[in-house]
Design a protein around this motif. Structure first.
Motif, mmCIF file in Angstrom:
data_model
loop_
_atom_site.group_PDB
_atom_site.id
_atom_site.type_symbol
_atom_site.label_atom_id
_atom_site.label_comp_id
_atom_site.label_asym_id
_atom_site.label_seq_id
_atom_site.Cartn_x
_atom_site.Cartn_y
_atom_site.Cartn_z
ATOM 1 N N ASN A 20 34.413 25.769 34.164
ATOM 2 C CA ASN A 20 33.786 24.521 34.359
ATOM 3 C C ASN A 20 34.138 24.367 35.543
ATOM 4 O OD1 ASN A 20 33.496 21.821 34.427
ATOM 5 N ND2 ASN A 20 31.672 22.529 32.656
ATOM 6 N N PHE A 21 33.205 24.187 36.436
ATOM 7 C CA PHE A 21 33.291 24.326 38.766
ATOM 8 C C PHE A 21 34.219 22.535 38.310
ATOM 9 C CE2 PHE A 21 29.718 27.409 39.314
ATOM 10 C CZ PHE A 21 30.595 27.481 39.456
ATOM 11 N N ASP A 22 33.285 21.353 38.086
ATOM 12 C CA ASP A 22 33.367 20.234 37.330
ATOM 13 C C ASP A 22 35.119 19.979 37.413
ATOM 14 O OD1 ASP A 22 31.446 19.677 38.325
ATOM 15 O OD2 ASP A 22 30.310 19.028 37.089
ATOM 16 N N GLN A 23 35.730 20.597 36.165
ATOM 17 C CA GLN A 23 37.253 20.637 35.790
ATOM 18 C C GLN A 23 37.767 20.683 35.999
ATOM 19 O OE1 GLN A 23 36.311 21.689 31.674
ATOM 20 N NE2 GLN A 23 36.157 20.941 31.134
ATOM 21 N N ILE A 24 37.859 22.048 36.759
ATOM 22 C CA ILE A 24 38.877 22.962 37.716
ATOM 23 C C ILE A 24 38.697 21.602 38.919
ATOM 24 C CG2 ILE A 24 38.839 24.885 39.174
ATOM 25 C CD1 ILE A 24 37.631 25.921 37.021
ATOM 26 N N LEU A 46 38.189 25.264 46.932
ATOM 27 C CA LEU A 46 37.537 26.491 47.398
ATOM 28 C C LEU A 46 38.490 27.402 47.755
ATOM 29 C CD1 LEU A 46 34.901 24.998 50.225
ATOM 30 C CD2 LEU A 46 34.421 26.193 47.910
ATOM 31 N N LYS A 47 40.039 27.255 47.869
ATOM 32 C CA LYS A 47 41.140 28.058 47.539
ATOM 33 C C LYS A 47 41.048 28.367 46.447
ATOM 34 C CE LYS A 47 45.608 28.873 49.870
ATOM 35 N NZ LYS A 47 46.427 28.381 50.639
ATOM 36 N N PHE A 48 40.773 28.099 45.228
ATOM 37 C CA PHE A 48 41.270 28.150 43.953
ATOM 38 C C PHE A 48 40.452 29.053 44.215
ATOM 39 C CE2 PHE A 48 39.563 28.383 40.325
ATOM 40 C CZ PHE A 48 40.217 28.377 39.302
ATOM 41 N N TRP A 49 38.892 28.583 44.608
ATOM 42 C CA TRP A 49 38.301 30.055 44.048
ATOM 43 C C TRP A 49 38.049 31.291 44.734
ATOM 44 C CZ3 TRP A 49 35.464 29.740 39.701
ATOM 45 C CH2 TRP A 49 35.121 28.387 38.888
ATOM 46 N N LYS A 50 38.429 31.252 45.905
ATOM 47 C CA LYS A 50 37.967 32.316 46.559
ATOM 48 C C LYS A 50 39.737 33.436 45.775
ATOM 49 C CE LYS A 50 39.999 33.529 50.968
ATOM 50 N NZ LYS A 50 41.590 34.759 50.877
ATOM 51 N N ILE A 51 40.510 32.860 45.594
ATOM 52 C CA ILE A 51 41.918 33.355 45.254
ATOM 53 C C ILE A 51 41.723 33.936 43.554
ATOM 54 C CG2 ILE A 51 44.065 32.971 44.101
ATOM 55 C CD1 ILE A 51 44.806 31.447 46.355
ATOM 56 N N GLU A 83 46.700 34.838 38.929
ATOM 57 C CA GLU A 83 47.908 33.681 39.602
ATOM 58 C C GLU A 83 49.198 35.057 40.405
ATOM 59 O OE1 GLU A 83 49.869 33.558 35.797
ATOM 60 O OE2 GLU A 83 49.169 31.712 35.316
ATOM 61 N N GLN A 84 49.098 35.955 40.150
ATOM 62 C CA GLN A 84 49.635 37.129 41.217
ATOM 63 C C GLN A 84 49.241 37.190 42.858
ATOM 64 O OE1 GLN A 84 49.612 41.188 40.535
ATOM 65 N NE2 GLN A 84 52.091 42.102 41.455
ATOM 66 N N THR A 85 48.093 36.698 42.551
ATOM 67 C CA THR A 85 47.384 36.619 43.989
ATOM 68 C C THR A 85 47.608 35.389 44.039
ATOM 69 O OG1 THR A 85 45.147 38.432 43.374
ATOM 70 C CG2 THR A 85 44.609 36.707 44.817
ATOM 71 N N ALA A 86 47.172 34.133 43.557
ATOM 72 C CA ALA A 86 47.854 32.979 43.912
ATOM 73 C C ALA A 86 49.285 32.535 44.641
ATOM 74 C CB ALA A 86 47.300 31.763 43.099
ATOM 75 N N ASN A 87 49.848 33.586 43.937
ATOM 76 C CA ASN A 87 51.223 33.510 44.781
ATOM 77 C C ASN A 87 51.477 34.106 45.621
ATOM 78 O OD1 ASN A 87 52.353 32.336 42.210
ATOM 79 N ND2 ASN A 87 52.948 33.605 40.908
ATOM 80 N N MET A 88 50.649 34.966 46.066
ATOM 81 C CA MET A 88 50.881 35.605 47.573
ATOM 82 C C MET A 88 50.308 34.842 48.258
ATOM 83 S SD MET A 88 50.316 39.737 46.220
ATOM 84 C CE MET A 88 48.674 39.599 46.346
ATOM 85 N N ASN A 89 49.591 34.003 48.090
ATOM 86 C CA ASN A 89 48.969 32.793 48.906
ATOM 87 C C ASN A 89 48.775 31.841 49.086
ATOM 88 O OD1 ASN A 89 46.073 34.202 49.848
ATOM 89 N ND2 ASN A 89 46.539 35.515 47.823
ATOM 90 N N HIS A 95 49.241 26.396 41.884
ATOM 91 C CA HIS A 95 47.577 25.257 41.320
ATOM 92 C C HIS A 95 46.978 25.705 39.869
ATOM 93 C CE1 HIS A 95 48.972 22.367 44.151
ATOM 94 N NE2 HIS A 95 48.504 23.130 45.210
ATOM 95 N N VAL A 96 46.935 27.628 39.996
ATOM 96 C CA VAL A 96 46.670 28.060 39.298
ATOM 97 C C VAL A 96 46.454 28.075 37.986
ATOM 98 C CG1 VAL A 96 45.038 30.510 39.250
ATOM 99 C CG2 VAL A 96 45.821 29.851 40.903
ATOM 100 N N SER A 97 48.264 28.765 37.296
ATOM 101 C CA SER A 97 48.763 28.361 35.677
ATOM 102 C C SER A 97 48.236 27.489 34.985
ATOM 103 C CB SER A 97 49.769 28.674 36.188
ATOM 104 O OG SER A 97 51.033 29.657 36.543
ATOM 105 N N ASN A 98 48.495 26.007 35.950
ATOM 106 C CA ASN A 98 47.971 24.835 35.523
ATOM 107 C C ASN A 98 46.623 24.958 35.114
ATOM 108 O OD1 ASN A 98 48.466 22.177 34.635
ATOM 109 N ND2 ASN A 98 47.464 21.023 36.398
ATOM 110 N N ILE A 99 45.509 24.600 35.926
ATOM 111 C CA ILE A 99 44.170 24.967 35.331
ATOM 112 C C ILE A 99 43.906 26.202 34.061
ATOM 113 C CG2 ILE A 99 41.998 25.973 36.332
ATOM 114 C CD1 ILE A 99 43.103 25.115 39.015
ATOM 115 N N PHE A 100 44.413 27.631 34.041
ATOM 116 C CA PHE A 100 44.541 28.287 32.978
ATOM 117 C C PHE A 100 45.615 27.585 32.114
ATOM 118 C CE2 PHE A 100 44.280 31.732 36.170
ATOM 119 C CZ PHE A 100 43.133 31.352 36.277
ATOM 120 N N SER A 101 46.410 27.338 32.177
ATOM 121 C CA SER A 101 47.031 27.086 31.029
ATOM 122 C C SER A 101 46.186 24.807 30.058
ATOM 123 C CB SER A 101 48.071 26.483 30.873
ATOM 124 O OG SER A 101 47.722 25.099 31.410
#
Length: 153
Positions: free
Chosen positions: A49-53, A64-69, A113-119, A123-129
């Motif tokens: 969900n765009f708003d929640q994220i 935007l960085k989240f969505w790029k990753i 998450e691996q791509t996020a760590n390389m960048n 924050h990605v893990s928190n969103i997914f969990s």
């Protein structure tokens, strides 16, 4: 507005990703339920969900960085049979991981998450969990049937 930003990201970085319209995505979901029932297979359904994220971030730049990753990871590791589309009112993206169970989601999640760590974007893990709940079909139907049977006894 987020729809345009996603298409801009896809074009700018030349991600080889197709996003179905809401109508086509809904139709593919229905077709996949039928196919899964006929072939006795499973799939995973996810919503982002765009708003929640966006609310998880302090600023639009991080959103935007989240969505790029997210797009980068999907483009690099696309199985070709997974389907992405807009959900109702273009409020977010839905994803079908075909012929998968929960392990399919864990694989995709791990790659993002691996791509996020390389960048350097942890924050990605928190969103997914907290925001993404995978639904495995037909296990979700079987779980509901078992709960209904337990409630009636």
């Amino acid at each position: 507005m987020m729809k345009e930003q996603l298409f801009n990201l896809i074009g700018k970085y030349r991600f080889n990703i197709s996003i179905y319209t809401k109508e086509l995505f809904e139709r593919r979901c229905q077709e996949e339920i039928i196919r899964s029932d006929e072939d006795n297979t499973s799939f995973v359904y996810l919503e982002f969900n765009f708003d929640q994220i966006a609310r998880k971030f302090d600023n639009e730049e991080d959103n935007l960085k989240f969505w790029k990753i997210f797009m980068e990871a999907l483009a690099k590791n696309n199985r070709g049979c997974d389907i992405i589309g807009f959900i109702e009112n273009e409020a977010g993206l839905g994803m079908l991981l075909l012929d998968s169970k929960i392990e399919g989601w864990l694989r995709v999640r791990g790659r993002i998450e691996q791509t996020a760590n390389m960048n350097n974007f942890p924050h990605v893990s928190n969103i997914f969990s907290t925001l993404v709940v995978p639904i495995v079909y037909p296990a979700c139907i079987q779980d509901m049937q078992q709960k209904a049977a337990s409630a009636s006894t």
